[in-house]
Write an enzyme that holds these catalytic residues in place. Structure first.
Site, PDB file in Angstrom:
ATOM      1  N   LEU A 113       0.830  -1.201   0.000  1.00 23.96           N
ATOM      2  CA  LEU A 113       0.000   0.000   0.000  1.00 23.96           C
ATOM      3  C   LEU A 113       0.865   1.252   0.000  1.00 23.96           C
ATOM      4  O   LEU A 113       1.956   1.264   0.578  1.00 23.96           O
ATOM      5  CB  LEU A 113      -0.886   0.045   1.248  1.00 23.96           C
ATOM      6  CG  LEU A 113      -2.009  -0.982   1.359  1.00 23.96           C
ATOM      7  CD1 LEU A 113      -2.870  -0.675   2.573  1.00 23.96           C
ATOM      8  CD2 LEU A 113      -2.866  -1.030   0.118  1.00 23.96           C
ATOM      9  N   GLY A 158       1.174  -5.512   1.034  1.00 22.12           N
ATOM     10  CA  GLY A 158       0.297  -5.564  -0.141  1.00 22.12           C
ATOM     11  C   GLY A 158       1.005  -6.122  -1.368  1.00 22.12           C
ATOM     12  O   GLY A 158       0.372  -6.734  -2.239  1.00 22.12           O
ATOM     13  N   ASN A 181       3.996  -7.885   6.601  1.00 24.02           N
ATOM     14  CA  ASN A 181       4.418  -7.180   7.817  1.00 24.02           C
ATOM     15  C   ASN A 181       3.348  -6.232   8.359  1.00 24.02           C
ATOM     16  O   ASN A 181       3.652  -5.302   9.103  1.00 24.02           O
ATOM     17  CB  ASN A 181       5.719  -6.410   7.559  1.00 24.02           C
ATOM     18  CG  ASN A 181       5.493  -5.208   6.657  1.00 24.02           C
ATOM     19  OD1 ASN A 181       4.538  -5.191   5.895  1.00 24.02           O
ATOM     20  ND2 ASN A 181       6.352  -4.214   6.742  1.00 24.02           N
ATOM     21  N   GLU A 182       2.089  -6.469   7.971  1.00 25.32           N
ATOM     22  CA  GLU A 182       1.020  -5.553   8.361  1.00 25.32           C
ATOM     23  C   GLU A 182       0.976  -5.303   9.866  1.00 25.32           C
ATOM     24  O   GLU A 182       0.818  -4.168  10.314  1.00 25.32           O
ATOM     25  CB  GLU A 182      -0.353  -6.106   7.899  1.00 25.32           C
ATOM     26  CG  GLU A 182      -0.685  -5.839   6.442  1.00 25.32           C
ATOM     27  CD  GLU A 182      -0.009  -6.821   5.474  1.00 25.32           C
ATOM     28  OE1 GLU A 182       0.883  -7.586   5.899  1.00 25.32           O
ATOM     29  OE2 GLU A 182      -0.356  -6.800   4.284  1.00 25.32           O
TER      30      GLU A 182
HETATM   31  C1  LIG Z   1      -8.149  -1.811   8.939  1.00 22.52           C
HETATM   32  C2  LIG Z   1      -7.817  -2.142   7.536  1.00 22.52           C
HETATM   33  C3  LIG Z   1      -9.035  -2.241   6.698  1.00 22.52           C
HETATM   34  C4  LIG Z   1      -9.056  -2.531   5.374  1.00 22.52           C
HETATM   35  C5  LIG Z   1      -7.796  -2.757   4.621  1.00 22.52           C
HETATM   36  C6  LIG Z   1      -8.006  -2.973   3.159  1.00 22.52           C
HETATM   37  C7  LIG Z   1      -6.977  -3.262   2.428  1.00 22.52           C
HETATM   38  C8  LIG Z   1      -5.682  -3.542   3.114  1.00 22.52           C
HETATM   39  C9  LIG Z   1      -4.687  -4.187   2.179  1.00 22.52           C
HETATM   40  C10 LIG Z   1      -3.862  -5.266   2.799  1.00 22.52           C
HETATM   41  C11 LIG Z   1      -2.870  -4.794   3.776  1.00 22.52           C
HETATM   42  C12 LIG Z   1      -1.682  -4.198   3.131  1.00 22.52           C
HETATM   43  C13 LIG Z   1      -0.921  -3.357   3.851  1.00 22.52           C
HETATM   44  C14 LIG Z   1       0.278  -2.709   3.268  1.00 22.52           C
HETATM   45  O1  LIG Z   1       0.684  -2.942   2.155  1.00 22.52           O
HETATM   46  S1  LIG Z   1       1.080  -1.592   4.272  1.00 22.52           S
HETATM   47  C15 LIG Z   1       2.570  -1.221   3.385  1.00 22.52           C
HETATM   48  C16 LIG Z   1       3.697  -1.865   4.076  1.00 22.52           C
HETATM   49  N1  LIG Z   1       4.884  -1.710   3.266  1.00 22.52           N
HETATM   50  C17 LIG Z   1       6.079  -1.629   3.812  1.00 22.52           C
HETATM   51  O2  LIG Z   1       6.245  -1.682   5.007  1.00 22.52           O
HETATM   52  C18 LIG Z   1       7.236  -1.450   2.864  1.00 22.52           C
HETATM   53  C19 LIG Z   1       8.036  -0.258   3.240  1.00 22.52           C
HETATM   54  N2  LIG Z   1       9.144  -0.092   2.316  1.00 22.52           N
HETATM   55  C20 LIG Z   1      10.285  -0.801   2.391  1.00 22.52           C
HETATM   56  O3  LIG Z   1      10.457  -1.690   3.206  1.00 22.52           O
HETATM   57  C21 LIG Z   1      11.361  -0.446   1.422  1.00 22.52           C
HETATM   58  O4  LIG Z   1      11.047   0.779   0.854  1.00 22.52           O
HETATM   59  C22 LIG Z   1      11.585  -1.488   0.305  1.00 22.52           C
HETATM   60  C23 LIG Z   1      10.310  -1.833  -0.433  1.00 22.52           C
HETATM   61  C24 LIG Z   1      12.230  -2.744   0.902  1.00 22.52           C
HETATM   62  C25 LIG Z   1      12.579  -0.884  -0.743  1.00 22.52           C
HETATM   63  O5  LIG Z   1      13.748  -0.471  -0.066  1.00 22.52           O
HETATM   64  P1  LIG Z   1      14.740   0.554  -0.802  1.00 22.52           P
HETATM   65  O6  LIG Z   1      15.001   0.110  -2.186  1.00 22.52           O
HETATM   66  O7  LIG Z   1      15.913   0.706   0.119  1.00 22.52           O
HETATM   67  O8  LIG Z   1      13.930   1.912  -0.929  1.00 22.52           O
HETATM   68  P2  LIG Z   1      13.625   2.995   0.220  1.00 22.52           P
HETATM   69  O9  LIG Z   1      13.223   2.329   1.480  1.00 22.52           O
HETATM   70  O10 LIG Z   1      14.754   3.965   0.277  1.00 22.52           O
HETATM   71  O11 LIG Z   1      12.330   3.706  -0.370  1.00 22.52           O
HETATM   72  C26 LIG Z   1      12.416   4.559  -1.521  1.00 22.52           C
HETATM   73  C27 LIG Z   1      11.313   5.593  -1.394  1.00 22.52           C
HETATM   74  O12 LIG Z   1      10.041   4.943  -1.438  1.00 22.52           O
HETATM   75  C28 LIG Z   1       9.265   5.306  -0.278  1.00 22.52           C
HETATM   76  N3  LIG Z   1       8.411   4.174   0.081  1.00 22.52           N
HETATM   77  C29 LIG Z   1       8.808   2.936   0.435  1.00 22.52           C
HETATM   78  N4  LIG Z   1       7.763   2.149   0.682  1.00 22.52           N
HETATM   79  C30 LIG Z   1       6.648   2.915   0.509  1.00 22.52           C
HETATM   80  C31 LIG Z   1       5.259   2.675   0.635  1.00 22.52           C
HETATM   81  N5  LIG Z   1       4.748   1.468   0.976  1.00 22.52           N
HETATM   82  N6  LIG Z   1       4.409   3.686   0.394  1.00 22.52           N
HETATM   83  C32 LIG Z   1       4.867   4.905   0.038  1.00 22.52           C
HETATM   84  N7  LIG Z   1       6.196   5.202  -0.110  1.00 22.52           N
HETATM   85  C33 LIG Z   1       7.069   4.216   0.133  1.00 22.52           C
HETATM   86  C34 LIG Z   1      10.316   5.614   0.761  1.00 22.52           C
HETATM   87  O13 LIG Z   1       9.777   6.408   1.772  1.00 22.52           O
HETATM   88  C35 LIG Z   1      11.335   6.329  -0.063  1.00 22.52           C
HETATM   89  O14 LIG Z   1      10.873   7.644  -0.312  1.00 22.52           O
HETATM   90  P3  LIG Z   1      11.880   8.889  -0.346  1.00 22.52           P
HETATM   91  O15 LIG Z   1      11.014  10.065  -0.628  1.00 22.52           O
HETATM   92  O16 LIG Z   1      12.538   8.919   0.988  1.00 22.52           O
HETATM   93  O17 LIG Z   1      12.847   8.579  -1.449  1.00 22.52           O
END
Ligand SMILES: CC/C=C\C/C=C\CCCC/C=C/C(=O)SCCNC(=O)CCNC(=O)[C@H](O)C(C)(C)COP(=O)(O)OP(=O)(O)OC[C@H]1O[C@@H](n2cnc3c(N)ncnc32)[C@H](O)[C@@H]1OP(=O)(O)O
Length: 271
Positions: A113, A158, A181-182
């Site tokens: 997400l 997601g 990891n939600e």
């Molecule tokens: C109550 C609920 C009711 C209903 C729900 C209905 C639907 C729910 C759907 C199911 C549940 C799903 C939940 C989710 O998906 S939550 C998202 C969780 N994701 C994460 O924790 C991932 C976080 N990111 C990372 O771990 C790393 O970024 C990754 C992917 C390993 C890549 O690493 P790397 O190449 O080193 O890149 P950076 O970390 O430096 O990131 C670059 C840049 O991207 C931004 N970013 C990373 N992840 C996200 C994200 N998920 N959303 C938005 N932006 C993201 C990061 O901040 C960096 O930005 P910058 O500006 O600093 O360059």
């Protein structure tokens, strides 16, 4: 049938989720909404290039969809809607038999997400955003096409869910993580995601994977069943194509009906 306290979930979305999600990422609002356009099939039009479409064979039977939302394939509402439309268009095209889902990015399949989409948004906006993701996942999960996820990098939360919607998952070797990891991010796992995970992993393993919030290496992901195969990165697409070719050899009608019967029960789960 799982009972869910919708009021509790609603309060959670309203009060806690936006703060938790953004604390987790340590980010503000960095939403980047500009994307290229690049569909090359007349019947496929997502209205954006958030997903690139490639035909794989002269018969148009196999299509490769490449997620293309820089920098980490965070699932923006526009991306979710574009994916939903593409999969529905492919489902409606009788020539199409199989779909490989991968990413244009070298190290990330999808970060899940778009956490920034939750920052400072109203309850209704967050609910609407969640529903675009859920619709996309349901559409992929129930697609009549044979589906293979070619996981070429991190598949988190997601991102892992998108892969779980596919029938077969191949992951590239490398320093990548795959996991749900939600609970670590602070999102109580929605029942429908749990149901999909149980469907793919079995109840006992799904519970461990979901409640630990662990991010797995490719080998660990293979052990718990998050992926079916781990291959060298250079082989990922070819292996996925070979698997897909085998899957679509089966008679289309019995295959499609059996998939529908197997998967439709899970659509009763919502939050
Ligand atoms: C109550 C609920 C009711 C209903 C729900 C209905 C639907 C729910 C759907 C199911 C549940 C799903 C939940 C989710 O998906 S939550 C998202 C969780 N994701 C994460 O924790 C991932 C976080 N990111 C990372 O771990 C790393 O970024 C990754 C992917 C390993 C890549 O690493 P790397 O190449 O080193 O890149 P950076 O970390 O430096 O990131 C670059 C840049 O991207 C931004 N970013 C990373 N992840 C996200 C994200 N998920 N959303 C938005 N932006 C993201 C990061 O901040 C960096 O930005 P910058 O500006 O600093 O360059």
């Amino acid at each position: 049938m799982v009972k869910v306290n919708v009021d509790m979930a609603s309060s959670f979305i309203r009060a806690v989720l936006p703060r938790l999600a953004c604390r987790h990422l340590k980010i503000g609002n960095n939403c980047n909404g500009r994307y290229l356009y690049g569909c090359n099939k007349r019947w496929v039009s997502s209205g954006s290039d958030l997903v690139q479409v490639e035909q794989d064979d002269s018969d148009n039977e196999i299509v490769v969809l490449k997620m293309n939302v820089k920098p980490v394939n965070a699932c923006t509402a526009e991306f979710n809607n574009a994916m939903t439309k593409l999969i529905k268009d492919l489902d409606a095209d009788e020539q199409s038999k199989g779909l490989i889902l991968t990413s244009t990015l070298p190290n990330v399949f999808s970060a899940g997400l778009q956490l920034t989409a939750l920052h400072g948004k109203s309850y209704d906006e967050i609910k609407e955003y969640f529903s675009t993701f859920q619709t996309m996942a349901h559409t992929l999960f129930t697609s009549r096409l044979a589906t293979v996820a070619a996981i070429n990098g991190h598949a988190i939360a997601g991102g892992c869910v998108i892969a779980l919607c596919c029938e077969y998952r191949v992951m590239a070797e490398g320093k990548f993580h795959n996991g749900l990891n939600e609970v670590i991010v602070g999102i109580p796992m929605p029942a429908w995601v749990s149901a999909y995970t149980v469907y793919a992993l079995g109840t006992n393993t799904a519970e461990k994977v979901i409640l630990s919030g662990k991010k797995h290496t490719p080998r660990e992901a293979l052990q718990v069943g998050l992926v079916d195969q781990v291959v060298p990165p250079d082989d990922l697409i070819q292996v996925s194509k070979n698997i897909l070719s085998d899957l679509i050899k089966v008679g289309d009608y019995p295959r499609r009906l059996s998939k529908e019967r197997l998967r439709k029960e899970l659509l009763m789960f919502s939050l």
